[in-house]
Scaffold this active site. Structure first.
Site, mmCIF file in Angstrom:
data_model
loop_
_atom_site.group_PDB
_atom_site.id
_atom_site.type_symbol
_atom_site.label_atom_id
_atom_site.label_comp_id
_atom_site.label_asym_id
_atom_site.label_seq_id
_atom_site.Cartn_x
_atom_site.Cartn_y
_atom_site.Cartn_z
ATOM 1 N N THR A 82 9.244 46.645 64.434
ATOM 2 C CA THR A 82 7.973 46.244 65.049
ATOM 3 C C THR A 82 7.133 45.550 63.978
ATOM 4 O O THR A 82 6.117 46.080 63.541
ATOM 5 C CB THR A 82 7.202 47.456 65.613
ATOM 6 N N PHE A 148 8.270 59.893 60.598
ATOM 7 C CA PHE A 148 7.420 59.971 59.399
ATOM 8 C C PHE A 148 8.224 59.941 58.112
ATOM 9 O O PHE A 148 7.683 60.173 57.035
ATOM 10 C CB PHE A 148 6.566 61.245 59.440
ATOM 11 N N ASN A 207 -0.370 56.947 58.686
ATOM 12 C CA ASN A 207 -0.116 55.906 57.683
ATOM 13 C C ASN A 207 -1.414 55.287 57.175
ATOM 14 O O ASN A 207 -1.540 54.968 55.996
ATOM 15 C CB ASN A 207 0.804 54.825 58.252
ATOM 16 N N PHE A 248 -0.258 61.029 46.917
ATOM 17 C CA PHE A 248 -0.809 59.696 47.222
ATOM 18 C C PHE A 248 -2.089 59.403 46.453
ATOM 19 O O PHE A 248 -2.977 58.713 46.923
ATOM 20 C CB PHE A 248 -1.003 59.499 48.738
ATOM 21 N N LEU A 249 -2.170 59.971 45.247
ATOM 22 C CA LEU A 249 -3.314 59.680 44.380
ATOM 23 C C LEU A 249 -2.825 59.060 43.070
ATOM 24 O O LEU A 249 -3.401 59.298 42.020
ATOM 25 C CB LEU A 249 -4.123 60.956 44.104
ATOM 26 N N CYS A 259 5.938 49.657 56.020
ATOM 27 C CA CYS A 259 5.085 50.399 56.967
ATOM 28 C C CYS A 259 3.579 50.257 56.737
ATOM 29 O O CYS A 259 2.863 49.812 57.626
ATOM 30 C CB CYS A 259 5.485 51.867 56.959
HETATM 31 N N1 LIG Z 1 11.396 52.033 57.315
HETATM 32 C C1 LIG Z 1 10.643 53.109 57.313
HETATM 33 O O1 LIG Z 1 10.454 53.767 56.288
HETATM 34 C C2 LIG Z 1 9.995 53.582 58.589
HETATM 35 C C3 LIG Z 1 9.434 54.862 58.617
HETATM 36 C C4 LIG Z 1 8.854 55.293 59.796
HETATM 37 C C5 LIG Z 1 8.808 54.454 60.900
HETATM 38 N N2 LIG Z 1 9.346 53.211 60.838
HETATM 39 C C6 LIG Z 1 9.306 52.373 62.038
HETATM 40 O O2 LIG Z 1 10.581 52.362 62.652
HETATM 41 C C7 LIG Z 1 10.843 51.089 63.233
HETATM 42 C C8 LIG Z 1 12.126 50.519 62.680
HETATM 43 O O3 LIG Z 1 11.948 50.276 61.298
HETATM 44 P P1 LIG Z 1 13.166 49.979 60.329
HETATM 45 O O4 LIG Z 1 12.621 49.963 58.957
HETATM 46 O O5 LIG Z 1 14.294 50.856 60.690
HETATM 47 O O6 LIG Z 1 13.515 48.471 60.806
HETATM 48 P P2 LIG Z 1 14.828 47.628 60.477
HETATM 49 O O7 LIG Z 1 14.436 46.204 60.648
HETATM 50 O O8 LIG Z 1 15.442 48.110 59.213
HETATM 51 O O9 LIG Z 1 15.829 48.032 61.659
HETATM 52 C C9 LIG Z 1 15.728 47.622 62.989
HETATM 53 C C10 LIG Z 1 17.150 47.314 63.463
HETATM 54 O O10 LIG Z 1 17.179 47.173 64.865
HETATM 55 C C11 LIG Z 1 18.125 46.172 65.194
HETATM 56 N N3 LIG Z 1 17.828 45.713 66.563
HETATM 57 C C12 LIG Z 1 16.761 45.020 67.006
HETATM 58 N N4 LIG Z 1 16.833 44.843 68.347
HETATM 59 C C13 LIG Z 1 17.970 45.462 68.751
HETATM 60 C C14 LIG Z 1 18.587 45.644 70.014
HETATM 61 N N5 LIG Z 1 18.048 45.166 71.138
HETATM 62 N N6 LIG Z 1 19.769 46.306 70.074
HETATM 63 C C15 LIG Z 1 20.322 46.802 68.957
HETATM 64 N N7 LIG Z 1 19.769 46.666 67.723
HETATM 65 C C16 LIG Z 1 18.618 46.006 67.636
HETATM 66 C C17 LIG Z 1 17.936 45.134 64.128
HETATM 67 O O11 LIG Z 1 19.057 44.286 64.001
HETATM 68 C C18 LIG Z 1 17.708 46.016 62.886
HETATM 69 O O12 LIG Z 1 18.914 46.295 62.212
HETATM 70 C C19 LIG Z 1 9.613 50.256 62.967
HETATM 71 O O13 LIG Z 1 8.754 50.345 64.075
HETATM 72 C C20 LIG Z 1 8.988 50.922 61.771
HETATM 73 O O14 LIG Z 1 7.598 50.732 61.712
HETATM 74 C C21 LIG Z 1 9.948 52.763 59.704
#
Ligand SMILES: NC(=O)c1ccc[n+]([C@@H]2O[C@H](COP(=O)([O-])OP(=O)(O)OC[C@H]3O[C@@H](n4cnc5c(N)ncnc54)[C@H](O)[C@@H]3O)[C@@H](O)[C@H]2O)c1
Length: 431
Positions: A82, A148, A207, A248-249, A259
């Site tokens: 996202t 989280f 966050n 976080f300080l 994020c």
């Molecule tokens: N990375 C973090 O530390 C973290 C922590 C908490 C929350 N989040 C949230 O989680 C969500 C995902 O983050 P992320 O870091 O894993 O993203 P990312 O980009 O690493 O992974 C998303 C994956 O989804 C795949 N994808 C997209 N559309 C698809 C579909 N229709 N079918 C199958 N696969 C599909 C993409 O190819 C990609 O590999 C975000 O909303 C992010 O804000 C991330």
């Protein structure tokens, strides 16, 4: 599990470890091939082993066929990206809505459709509409189960969370979620059931609060520099107060990563749209942006006002250690500005160099270790606090360099030891 990125892969592997059968659907062919061949497209400590064990046990599979993955599933998690939408700061929900539509088409019986992606308030309701429009008469519930976990300690965070937040509005959906998270009940992890909007907002609020804490201590660090105080002592002095907390300080070059930057921006937009603007978070966003930009100026000043014709060694490129994630890393604006101002940059990062290449100027020389990044450099800058940088012997580091400027944006070194080794040493928020 729709999406095999950081969150999808970690959550999928951990749910499988809990004893659930998990089918991860990944749309990007290169990632999927890697996953099927037992190679991980991301770096996360312990994940390779966890994935391999659960694949061998037959509980974890990877594919691109949503219909096959969804058939018979009790819950379908959406864990796609996202990112910030270009131009306006809103979260881009294209991938989430596309996934919801694909899932609806593939479903044949009751399942809970759960957003694990971080999504703005109202997304769960919109997903329910999309499913109803796509597949009228289908039995389903939507739920919000924000994640989280922290990159770098994602498995521990997932297996032993401070809490799990689940926004769900029917008892049937809550029961499915209870079953999936069953092992966490045994270790008495707090599991909070809330409404869907509440769960969605809780993720952004968490966050944004953490980003605010980081930004607060960064401002205190600037103030410490002006008045001759030590920001670490200030952080300890306030952090030992249980109402504030010690985490976080730690001062630094400004928060980055996949994020905090996008989630603070999205909360600003959500709050504005709801007619209850969050002035605090708006300020956090602008203070942090200004800080990242100011870091290059700090390095240039340490080099006597210009880096033209100078060689700058950069230690660390990722937004934090123990990850290869370069998204919104402070290294990006810092290195870009140094190159723009005429510096030759030679950089080393233990995990992030491949991810860094498309984001940094083509002229950067990537080194095979930290010592090589220091060799012949007029100035050395610590951008990410990888543990291996802490142990570098100051005298050898200094001897390898041409100059003696060391700008430590993460305060990993002892100032006295660095000065004793002959460095002109600068850190954040302390003498
Ligand atoms: N990375 C973090 O530390 C973290 C922590 C908490 C929350 N989040 C949230 O989680 C969500 C995902 O983050 P992320 O870091 O894993 O993203 P990312 O980009 O690493 O992974 C998303 C994956 O989804 C795949 N994808 C997209 N559309 C698809 C579909 N229709 N079918 C199958 N696969 C599909 C993409 O190819 C990609 O590999 C975000 O909303 C992010 O804000 C991330």
């Amino acid at each position: 599990m729709i999406g095999g990125g950081y969150v999808g892969l970690v959550s999928g592997a951990c749910f499988a470890e809990f004893g659930n059968d998990v089918a991860v659907v990944e749309a990007e062919p290169a990632k999927l091939t890697a996953l099927r061949e037992g190679r991980l497209p991301i770096y996360e400590p312990g994940l390779e082993r966890l994935v391999a064990d659960n694949v061998t046990a037959g509980r974890l599979t990877f594919g691109n066929d949503i219909a096959a993955a969804v058939a018979g599933a009790e819950a379908v998690f959406i864990a796609v990206g996202t990112p910030t939408r270009r131009g306006d700061g809103h979260a881009d929900l294209t991938y989430v809505y596309a996934a919801a539509e694909q899932v609806a088409k593939a479903m044949s019986g009751y399942a809970v459709i759960v957003t694990k992606s971080t999504v703005p308030v109202g997304t769960g309701r919109r997903i329910a509409e999309i499913v109803r429009e796509t597949c009228p008469g289908l039995e389903f519930d939507v739920a919000s189960n924000p994640e989280f976990l922290r990159e770098g300690s994602a498995i521990g965070d997932f297996m032993r969370p401070d809490r799990v937040v689940i926004g769900a509005e029917s008892e049937r959906a809550r029961e499915v979620m209870r079953q999936i998270y069953r092992p966490l009940y045994l270790i008495e992890a707090p599991i909070l059931f809330t409404g869907i909007e509440t769960a969605e907002l809780t993720k952004y609020a968490a966050n944004s609060f953490l980003a605010m804490k980081v930004t607060f201590i960064n401002e205190m660090a600037d103030l410490c520099e002006r008045i001759g105080a030590d920001v670490h002592d200030v952080a300890r002095g306030i952090g030992l107060d249980g109402r504030i907390g010690r985490k976080f300080l730690h001062p630094g070059p400004g928060f980055g990563g996949s994020c905090f930057p996008k989630d603070t921006l999205a909360l600003v937009r959500i709050a504005q749209d709801a007619g209850a603007p969050s002035r605090l978070v708006e300020t956090v966003v602008s203070v942090n942006d200004a800080r990242k930009a100011a870091m290059a100026a700090r390095i240039i000043a340490a080099c006597g006002g210009s880096v033209r014709g100078r060689t700058v060694g950069v230690l660390g490129l990722t937004f934090k250690p123990e990850t290869d994630d370069m998204r919104d890393s402070p290294a990006v604006p810092i290195v870009a500005r140094l190159v723009e101002d005429g510096a030759t940059v030679q950089a080393f990062d233990p995990e992030g160099m491949e991810q860094a290449k498309p984001l940094l100027p083509a002229s950067i020389r990537y080194c095979t270790n930290a010592m090589e990044a220091a060799t012949g450099a007029d100035a050395l800058v610590v951008v990410t606090e990888w543990n291996e940088f802490r142990a570098l012997p100051p005298a050898r580091l200094k001897a390898a360099m041409r100059g003696n400027v060391l700008v430590d944006l993460r305060n990993v070194y002892d100032p006295a030891a660095m000065v004793a080794a002959g460095f002109e040493y600068q850190s954040i928020g302390r003498k």
